[in-house]
Design an enzyme around this catalytic site. Structure first.
Site, short mmCIF file in Angstrom:
data_model
loop_
_atom_site.label_atom_id
_atom_site.label_comp_id
_atom_site.label_asym_id
_atom_site.label_seq_id
_atom_site.Cartn_x
_atom_site.Cartn_y
_atom_site.Cartn_z
N SER A 1 69.32 -21.70 7.27
CA SER A 1 68.21 -22.45 7.02
C SER A 1 67.78 -22.57 5.45
O SER A 1 68.60 -21.75 4.43
CB SER A 1 67.44 -21.06 7.33
OG SER A 1 67.67 -19.86 6.43
N ASP A 2 66.83 -22.99 4.90
CA ASP A 2 66.77 -23.15 3.76
C ASP A 2 66.16 -21.58 3.35
O ASP A 2 65.79 -20.86 4.18
CB ASP A 2 66.00 -24.63 2.84
CG ASP A 2 65.65 -24.62 1.42
OD1 ASP A 2 66.49 -23.77 1.32
OD2 ASP A 2 65.64 -25.33 1.35
N TRP A 3 66.22 -21.85 2.23
CA TRP A 3 66.13 -19.66 1.72
C TRP A 3 65.06 -19.56 1.94
O TRP A 3 63.60 -20.17 1.19
CB TRP A 3 66.23 -20.04 0.07
CG TRP A 3 67.76 -19.45 -0.28
CD1 TRP A 3 68.00 -18.25 -0.78
CD2 TRP A 3 69.04 -20.21 0.60
NE1 TRP A 3 69.26 -18.36 -0.71
CE2 TRP A 3 69.92 -19.09 -0.17
CE3 TRP A 3 69.37 -21.20 1.43
CZ2 TRP A 3 71.29 -19.54 0.54
CZ3 TRP A 3 70.98 -21.42 1.52
CH2 TRP A 3 71.56 -20.22 1.01
N ALA A 4 64.67 -18.69 3.55
CA ALA A 4 63.19 -18.51 3.41
C ALA A 4 62.59 -19.14 4.49
O ALA A 4 60.86 -18.73 3.92
CB ALA A 4 62.34 -17.05 2.60
#
Ligand SMILES: *[C@@H]1O[C@H](CO)[C@@H](O)[C@H](O)[C@H]1NC(C)=O
Ligand SMILES: *[C@@H]1O[C@H](CO)[C@@H](O)[C@H](O)[C@H]1NC(C)=O
Ligand SMILES: *[C@@H]1O[C@H](CO)[C@@H](O)[C@H](O)[C@H]1NC(C)=O
Ligand SMILES: *[C@@H]1O[C@H](CO)[C@@H](O)[C@H](O)[C@H]1NC(C)=O
Ligand SMILES: *[C@@H]1O[C@H](CO)[C@@H](O)[C@H](O)[C@H]1NC(C)=O
Ligand SMILES: *[C@@H]1O[C@H](CO)[C@@H](O)[C@H](O)[C@H]1NC(C)=O
Ligand SMILES: *[C@@H]1O[C@H](CO)[C@@H](O)[C@H](O)[C@H]1NC(C)=O
Length: 856
Positions: A285-288
């Site tokens: 995933s992209d961050w969060a």
């Protein structure tokens, strides 16, 4: 009711009508017009990794390793330990097996947040070289720096498409054409991975603007609504090239596609990435970017980064994923397995894919340990040694300078204003804050989130610390001074002291005016620009600075450090503006690389050969699409109604004259083209066995098209009424049974291998007919038979060739089957075009020198 552009057939056949009606500047939010038609089907289950081709041994070894792990140990590989680790992303570890975890670190132009690293030219500059060898060399040099610091997974390249000219992160990527972007992406991936670093191609997918891009704390998250053909032929293309090049990791984006979050979009991850493209690595995933736990796991996500629920959500300090309660995975993923929501087989596959990439890059033996901390450049943090200050720069400054010079694009050059000759200059004036240093230092603003001093990269996570930044004023002064210390060189760095500009400018025989335009990532607001640019004009009243200088100085040379297209109309035709150079975002060697081109007489004389990787329009409204800046919807709808017609394709099909077209760039010499030859290989008519091309689905498609575009049956007369039906389906927990055996293998890596076979060879001769040596970037565009509804021309090949004065060379460009195919939305496969294909060879997308055709 007006027709919706939700299906390809109607789009292709009536594109002009609809597009004209729908696209205006400051696009009205498309939501009220039936966004229920833009939905993503559910594709289950997630295809387990196959160990296809050269992944076989890595996957075998990964499987053997995973077989020895407990569930808790596996979970540790799937979930990050938060952002408080040494790298921006860190998986858990497996102490029992002596497995130290993975360090994931930004950025696409260098190693972010540490010292003794290089600041490379931005991705957009790599694209502007149109030189695949330089792109690959850049990837390799960045890879060596990541490796040298102990980074396992480099978070680059970024390959979004620059659909909107003001898109904040466009500069991190490779411009507005899928073929150019695909070639740059593949070369960069090869470069990184040639030294054993796992590359991460991102952001999957349609992350084309910063406003409302999403993230776990976002109240509004846009949906990019893209028809299937446009997805395949434009936005997916560079990702497919990355997969074909063997990329080890993919990062899914924050935004939604057809209403579904990218990181839990099973059609995109299970269906397209893992099945259709046969991707063997892992997707993080992209961050969060995750907003829940079960759905991403089922949709095919393999790694949760950085592990916590979201920025500012809950504690961010549990370094142990297995016990972390502030995560959508970690302890929760164990619970999902225990309660049957997610099979352990799916978890095994997550881990197998991750470890397969690790084995494939050879990281299991002798890989450097992490030797820095993203949290500090100090040596110790809380008494612990965290930064060994390892110097990984090697001689990369040379490559940075070479790419800086090779990516400079000469837009205007009247009466040989350039190159400058010190012998002809008595007094030179240099104007603009962009010519000088940032008073707060090259890294004076967090993540480069300001526009002070010369611009050499944009802002946000796509940055690295400058070890130094050679500013233009210093480099030019040094250069002139080394040749003739009696020349007067005066810099006026105050953009607003126009009186001084007039005074000095009227005395000078040569004036250089520097101006810039900046953009970046949405978490930093620079002067009211929330990532995306608010306008396409120069910052710091650059236009006024230029026109003021030009009002008194008949030899005014403009230098533009810009993140993307800027409007030049205020002064481009001013006869006193004798030359315009566009060096983009050149990185740490900015000033020296500029001198190499401006003077072309020093250590590294460079005749400019950079070419625009995007179109510079005369008016902002000439572009096909816009940033959606304002919306009242919780899911702002961004419908890609221009379809295939982004950038030059739109200008060509609408007959809009750009200021400078895609592929444009001048030289100090001239080149002639001749001798076009086209040969079509015997493969052309070879029937492809249908089994080889069609992937037997082991997926549940809940959406079906009832109208279609089929290459063989298209005709311009019919106008079918769009009627799509989607069942509204929620992802539901599967049983705890293992995934069913595959009825057929998932696709070849990158799609059916036949697509990558060479089919057509185009050759021609380029001769340097001018008076200085230099590189020519020749470009091959194709026009497909009109019934396919393709844009008037599409780039399908390019080559940068160095030629001495008078020399000629034969350039050979090979087209692969994929390059002469279109995506058939009904057959769900690439279909080779039949009929006469026009070949246009030239020096830009509108400077066509040779034409011919071939028949398929
Ligand atoms: C999005 O919706 C369009 C129109 O219904 C469809 O053509 C396309 O395949 C969908 N894409 C995805 C990824 O769901
Ligand atoms: C998971 O990773 C953490 C952080 O490195 C480590 O402390 C813990 O021991 C690991 N758990 C297992 C079960 O290996
Ligand atoms: C299983 O556990 C997960 C994680 O706690 C939870 O989100 C999900 O609702 C649970 N499912 C069932 C069917 O209990
Ligand atoms: C990494 O650190 C470990 C100790 O934690 C050491 O045993 C190993 O040799 C180091 N690896 C390298 C390549 O330096
Ligand atoms: C465009 O935006 C920049 C940066 O915010 C600003 O400096 C400039 O004044 C704006 N231009 C116009 C014409 O408003
Ligand atoms: C060009 O520069 C000269 C001074 O050298 C000035 O007299 C003239 O007005 C300028 N022309 C324009 C169009 O600004
Ligand atoms: C879709 O294409 C197929 C193959 O050409 C054709 O037989 C069928 O009639 C088409 N369907 C529609 C609704 O146009």
């Amino acid at each position: 009711m007006r027709p919706r552009i939700s299906i390809l057939t109607s789009f292709v056949l009536v594109a002009s009508r609809i597009v004209l009606a729908d696209v205006t500047t400051g696009v009205p939010d498309a939501a009220p017009r039936g966004f229920e038609d833009w939905e993503s089907p559910i594709v289950l289950p997630s295809p387990p990794v196959q160990g296809t081709d050269d992944w076989a041994s890595a996957v075998d070894r990964a499987r053997a390793f995973v077989a020895m792990l407990t569930l808790a140990e596996k979970i540790n590989i799937t979930t990050g330990i938060d952002v408080l680790g040494r790298c921006v992303g860190n998986t858990g570890t497996i102490p029992r097996m002596g497995w130290n975890g993975l360090c994931l670190q930004d950025s696409p132009l260098g190693v972010r947040f540490t010292d003794f690293v290089s600041a490379f030219p931005a991705g957009i500059n790599a694209a502007a070289t149109w030189d695949v060898d330089l792109m690959r060399a850049r990837g390799k040099a960045m890879g060596r720096e990541h490796r040298g610091k102990g980074v396992n997974v480099a978070l680059g390249p970024m390959t979004n498409m620059g659909r909107v000219a003001a898109g904040g992160r466009n500069w991190e990527g490779f411009g507005a054409d899928p073929f150019l972007s695909g070639a740059a992406t593949a070369a960069t991936v090869e470069g990184y991975q040639s030294v054993g670093v796992i590359a991460t191609v991102k952001h999957y997918i349609a992350n084309e603007q910063e406003h409302y891009r999403g993230g776990s704390d976002a109240v509004q998250v846009y949906s990019s609504n893209i028809d299937d053909r446009t997805l395949h032929e434009v936005y997916l293309w560079p990702f497919a090239e990355a997969v074909k090049a063997g990329v080890g990791a993919v990062m899914c984006s924050y935004n939604k596609i057809n209403q579904t979050q990218a990181c839990q979009n099973s059609k995109l991850i299970n269906g397209i990435l893992k099945e259709e493209l046969g991707f063997q690595g892992f997707i993080m995933s992209d961050w969060a970017a995750m907003i829940n736990g079960v759905q991403p796991a089922l949709a095919g996500l393999d790694m949760n980064m950085p592990g916590f629920l979201g920025y500012g959500v809950g504690p961010q300090n549990d370094p142990n994923p297995v016990t972390a309660t502030n995560s959508y995975w970690g302890a929760a993923l164990i619970e999902m397995v225990n309660n049957g929501s997610v099979t352990e087989g799916r978890v095994d596959d997550m881990v197998t894919r991750t470890l397969a990439a690790w084995y494939k890059m050879g990281q299991d033996t002798g890989y450097p340990n992490v030797s820095f901390s993203q949290l500090t450049e100090e040596t110790y943090l809380n008494g612990e040694l965290v930064n060994e200050h390892i110097n990984v720069q090697e001689d990369h400054y040379e490559l940075i300078r070479e790419i800086g010079a090779a990516s400079a694009i000469l837009l205007k050059n009247e009466n040989n204003a350039l190159p400058l000759s010190v012998g002809n200059i008595k007094r030179i004036a240099i104007f603009g804050s962009d010519a000088g240093p940032n008073p707060d230092g090259p890294n004076g603003c967090m993540d480069r989130g300001c526009d002070q001093g010369t611009l050499a990269m944009g802002w946000g996570s796509g940055t690295a610390n400058f070890p130094y930044l050679i500013d233009p004023l210093a480099a030019i002064t040094t250069h002139i001074n080394s040749m003739d210390p009696t020349v007067v060189v005066e810099g006026v760095l105050n953009d607003y002291n126009l009186a001084q500009v007039k005074t000095i400018g009227s005395l000078a025989d040569t004036c250089l005016v520097f101006a810039n335009a900046d953009s970046g990532e949405a978490y930093i607001n620079v002067g009211g620009n929330v990532g995306d640019r608010n306008n396409l004009t120069l910052w710091h009243t650059g236009d006024t600075l230029i026109t003021t200088a030009a009002s008194v100085c008949a030899n005014t040379i403009v230098v533009l450090h810009v993140v993307g297209p800027v409007l030049l109309e205020a002064w481009i035709d001013n006869p006193n503006v004798t030359a315009v150079l566009h060096p983009g975002l050149p990185g740490q060697e900015s000033g020296r690389a500029l001198v190499d081109v401006l003077f072309a007489d020093g250590e590294n004389p460079t005749n400019p050969s950079g070419r625009l990787p995007y179109t510079i329009a005369k008016l902002r409204t000439d572009y096909p699409a816009e940033v959606l800046y304002s919306s009242g919807n919780s899911t702002p709808q961004i419908t890609y109604s221009e379809g295939l017609q982004i950038d030059y394709r739109w200008f060509d099909s609408k007959g809009i004259e750009p200021r400078f077209e895609f592929g444009f760039g001048l030289s100090y010499t001239t080149f002639e083209y001749s001798g076009l030859q086209i040969s079509v290989s015997d493969n052309t008519r070879r029937a492809i066995p249908s089994e080889a091309l069609s992937i037997t689905p082991f997926k549940t498609l809940t959406a079906t098209a009832t109208s279609n575009f089929s290459a063989s049956s298209a005709s311009a007369s019919s106008s079918p009424s769009p009627s799509w039906s989607f069942a509204s389906v929620q992802l539901s927990p599967t049983t705890s049974a293992p995934p069913p055996p595959l009825s057929s293998p998932v696709g070849d890596i990158g799609g059916p291998r036949e697509l990558y076979e060479d089919l057509v060879t185009i050759s021609f001769t380029v001769q340097n007919t001018g008076s200085v040596e230099g590189n020519e970037v020749s470009q091959v565009y194709l026009a497909f038979p009109s019934e396919y509804g393709e844009p008037p021309k599409v780039l399908r090949g390019f080559e940068r060739t160095y030629l001495d004065v008078g020399d000629e060379e034969s350039v050979e460009i090979t087209l692969r089957r994929k390059d002469v195919s279109v995506w058939d939305v009904v057959r769900q496969e690439w279909v080779g075009v039949t009929g006469e294909v026009w070949v246009m060879v030239g020096s830009s997308s509108r400077d066509i020198r040779l034409q011919g055709s071939f028949e398929l």
